[in-house]
Design a protein around this motif. Structure first.
Motif, PDB file in Angstrom:
ATOM      1  N   ALA A  77      -1.733  26.407   3.066  1.00  0.00           N
ATOM      2  CA  ALA A  77      -1.473  25.767   4.353  1.00  0.00           C
ATOM      3  C   ALA A  77      -1.187  24.275   4.176  1.00  0.00           C
ATOM      4  CB  ALA A  77      -2.666  25.967   5.286  1.00  0.00           C
ATOM      5  N   VAL A  78      -1.968  23.606   3.327  1.00  0.00           N
ATOM      6  CA  VAL A  78      -1.747  22.174   3.097  1.00  0.00           C
ATOM      7  C   VAL A  78      -0.396  21.928   2.421  1.00  0.00           C
ATOM      8  CG1 VAL A  78      -2.593  20.161   1.835  1.00  0.00           C
ATOM      9  CG2 VAL A  78      -4.209  21.647   3.024  1.00  0.00           C
ATOM     10  N   VAL A  79      -0.085  22.736   1.412  1.00  0.00           N
ATOM     11  CA  VAL A  79       1.187  22.571   0.702  1.00  0.00           C
ATOM     12  C   VAL A  79       2.363  22.818   1.638  1.00  0.00           C
ATOM     13  CG1 VAL A  79       2.643  23.530  -1.128  1.00  0.00           C
ATOM     14  CG2 VAL A  79       0.230  23.091  -1.567  1.00  0.00           C
TER      15      VAL A  79
ATOM     16  N   SER B 113      -1.691  31.294   7.100  1.00  0.00           N
ATOM     17  CA  SER B 113      -2.596  30.741   6.090  1.00  0.00           C
ATOM     18  C   SER B 113      -3.738  29.969   6.740  1.00  0.00           C
ATOM     19  CB  SER B 113      -1.825  29.834   5.129  1.00  0.00           C
ATOM     20  OG  SER B 113      -0.792  30.542   4.477  1.00  0.00           O
ATOM     21  N   ALA B 114      -3.400  29.119   7.709  1.00  0.00           N
ATOM     22  CA  ALA B 114      -4.435  28.350   8.398  1.00  0.00           C
ATOM     23  C   ALA B 114      -5.394  29.268   9.161  1.00  0.00           C
ATOM     24  CB  ALA B 114      -3.796  27.340   9.344  1.00  0.00           C
ATOM     25  N   GLY B 115      -4.842  30.304   9.801  1.00  0.00           N
ATOM     26  CA  GLY B 115      -5.692  31.249  10.514  1.00  0.00           C
ATOM     27  C   GLY B 115      -6.626  32.006   9.582  1.00  0.00           C
ATOM     28  N   THR B 116      -6.110  32.387   8.413  1.00  0.00           N
ATOM     29  CA  THR B 116      -6.944  33.073   7.429  1.00  0.00           C
ATOM     30  C   THR B 116      -8.074  32.169   6.946  1.00  0.00           C
ATOM     31  OG1 THR B 116      -5.044  34.385   6.701  1.00  0.00           O
ATOM     32  CG2 THR B 116      -6.936  34.261   5.217  1.00  0.00           C
ATOM     33  N   PHE B 117      -7.735  30.895   6.700  1.00  0.00           N
ATOM     34  CA  PHE B 117      -8.741  29.945   6.240  1.00  0.00           C
ATOM     35  C   PHE B 117      -9.878  29.810   7.244  1.00  0.00           C
ATOM     36  CE2 PHE B 117     -10.420  25.603   6.269  1.00  0.00           C
ATOM     37  CZ  PHE B 117     -10.852  25.473   4.960  1.00  0.00           C
ATOM     38  N   TRP B 118      -9.538  29.569   8.506  1.00  0.00           N
ATOM     39  CA  TRP B 118     -10.574  29.381   9.512  1.00  0.00           C
ATOM     40  C   TRP B 118     -11.301  30.680   9.836  1.00  0.00           C
ATOM     41  CZ3 TRP B 118     -12.424  24.869  10.058  1.00  0.00           C
ATOM     42  CH2 TRP B 118     -11.614  23.745   9.906  1.00  0.00           C
ATOM     43  N   GLY B 119     -10.593  31.834   9.685  1.00  0.00           N
ATOM     44  CA  GLY B 119     -11.260  33.116   9.889  1.00  0.00           C
ATOM     45  C   GLY B 119     -12.334  33.365   8.841  1.00  0.00           C
ATOM     46  N   ILE B 120     -12.028  33.055   7.585  1.00  0.00           N
ATOM     47  CA  ILE B 120     -13.019  33.208   6.519  1.00  0.00           C
ATOM     48  C   ILE B 120     -14.178  32.246   6.735  1.00  0.00           C
ATOM     49  CG2 ILE B 120     -13.415  32.944   4.049  1.00  0.00           C
ATOM     50  CD1 ILE B 120     -11.887  35.427   4.675  1.00  0.00           C
ATOM     51  N   ARG B 121     -13.876  31.022   7.149  1.00  0.00           N
ATOM     52  CA  ARG B 121     -14.948  30.055   7.412  1.00  0.00           C
ATOM     53  C   ARG B 121     -15.876  30.544   8.523  1.00  0.00           C
ATOM     54  NH1 ARG B 121     -16.797  26.109   4.529  1.00  0.00           N
ATOM     55  NH2 ARG B 121     -17.072  24.760   6.342  1.00  0.00           N
ATOM     56  N   PHE B 122     -15.311  31.163   9.550  1.00  0.00           N
ATOM     57  CA  PHE B 122     -16.118  31.681  10.657  1.00  0.00           C
ATOM     58  C   PHE B 122     -17.018  32.817  10.175  1.00  0.00           C
ATOM     59  CE2 PHE B 122     -16.726  34.718  14.128  1.00  0.00           C
ATOM     60  CZ  PHE B 122     -17.318  33.896  15.084  1.00  0.00           C
ATOM     61  N   ILE B 123     -16.461  33.708   9.343  1.00  0.00           N
ATOM     62  CA  ILE B 123     -17.246  34.821   8.819  1.00  0.00           C
ATOM     63  C   ILE B 123     -18.387  34.307   7.943  1.00  0.00           C
ATOM     64  CG2 ILE B 123     -17.167  36.819   7.273  1.00  0.00           C
ATOM     65  CD1 ILE B 123     -14.320  37.311   8.269  1.00  0.00           C
TER      66      ILE B 123
END
Length: 275
Positions: free
Chosen positions: A47-49, A80-90
């Protein structure tokens, strides 16, 4: 109860069963947390890249020139950003072992294994019983070796696919007489991917690791099958002698496998020093 067996054998056996259950739970949590951590890092980095590349490319080239690239990059960035924050929430709402980090679970797993071994040593089982237990652990050993071999084989095949397809694609893009700016970026990316895949393949030696793991698994299975069928070299002697010979041969194979892994982990100029 056998002569020489501690009076609290049943309690210690139950403790060993409890250790096995705890180790199994920790191992599952460790695998899941490792996968979550890897996905979180990959999705966050991507996501950052993509965001950085999106901004630079639009400023340098212009929106209209890379409209197709934007249509691809924006959804991938959102995913990518959604996956990142989804994993963080889990991770934040996890319970039990799943709240811990992967490295903490790894340390806890090692400690649980050591505690299990200590209790097993205190149990004082006769040597034949321990040999039977050792033989019963062979299928799990084979599964682990073959699973690791398949993992390294997949990595090697994926890297080789990148090298082959990337080489062909990079050559085709570079062969264009007037390469427009977007294709130049694609050519640079393809060249970088090919070089990275070739470098990782040469450094980690995935093909060699897969080959040696499969070879060790086949040798262990050959000895286990020969023991079960009572054929050479397990066609003579009593049960105790045959079990001892089986354990000796498998331990020799494990030692050889560890030596091979050490050789693969050594730098190229020093790999010949490990015997």
């Amino acid at each position: 109860m056998m002569e020489g067996t501690p009076p609290d054998t049943a309690g210690r056996v139950n403790r060993l069963l409890g250790h096995k259950k705890s180790i199994s739970e920790i191992r599952v949590a460790f695998r899941i947390r490792t996968a979550q951590t890897a996905i979180r890092w990959l999705s966050g980095t991507l996501a950052v890249v993509l965001l950085f590349t999106f901004i630079v490319a639009n400023v340098a080239v212009g929106w209209s020139a890379i409209a197709l690239a934007n249509k691809i990059a924006i959804p991938v960035f959102v995913l990518s950003a959604g996956t990142f924050w989804g994993i963080r929430f889990i991770e934040k709402n996890a319970q039990g072992h799943y709240r811990k980090k992967a490295r903490e679970l790894k340390i806890e797993l090692e400690a649980a294994e050591e505690l299990r071994l200590l209790d097993a040593a205190r149990l004082g089982l006769p040597v034949p019983d321990r040999q039977y237990s050792y033989k019963d652990s062979i299928p799990a050993e084979l599964d682990g070796l073959r699973k690791d071999g398949r993992k390294y084989r997949r990595k090697h095949n994926f890297a080789q696919a990148i090298i082959i397809l990337g080489s062909l694609g990079g050559t085709a893009v570079s062969a264009l007489a007037d390469t427009p700016p977007p294709l130049k970026y694609w050519a640079m990316g393809i060249t970088f991917a090919v070089a990275a895949a070739a470098g990782f393949t040469g450094y980690y030696k995935w093909r060699e690791r897969a080959f040696y793991l499969q070879q060790t698994a086949d040798d262990i299975e050959r000895h286990a099958t020969a023991f079960d069928l009572g054929i050479y070299p397990y066609d003579e002697g009593g049960e105790h002698l045959r079990l001892a010979k089986l354990a000796k041969e498998i331990e020799l194979l494990r030692v050889e496998q560890r030596k091979r892994e050490q050789q693969l982990d050594q730098p190229h100029e020093g790999s010949g020093e490990v015997v």
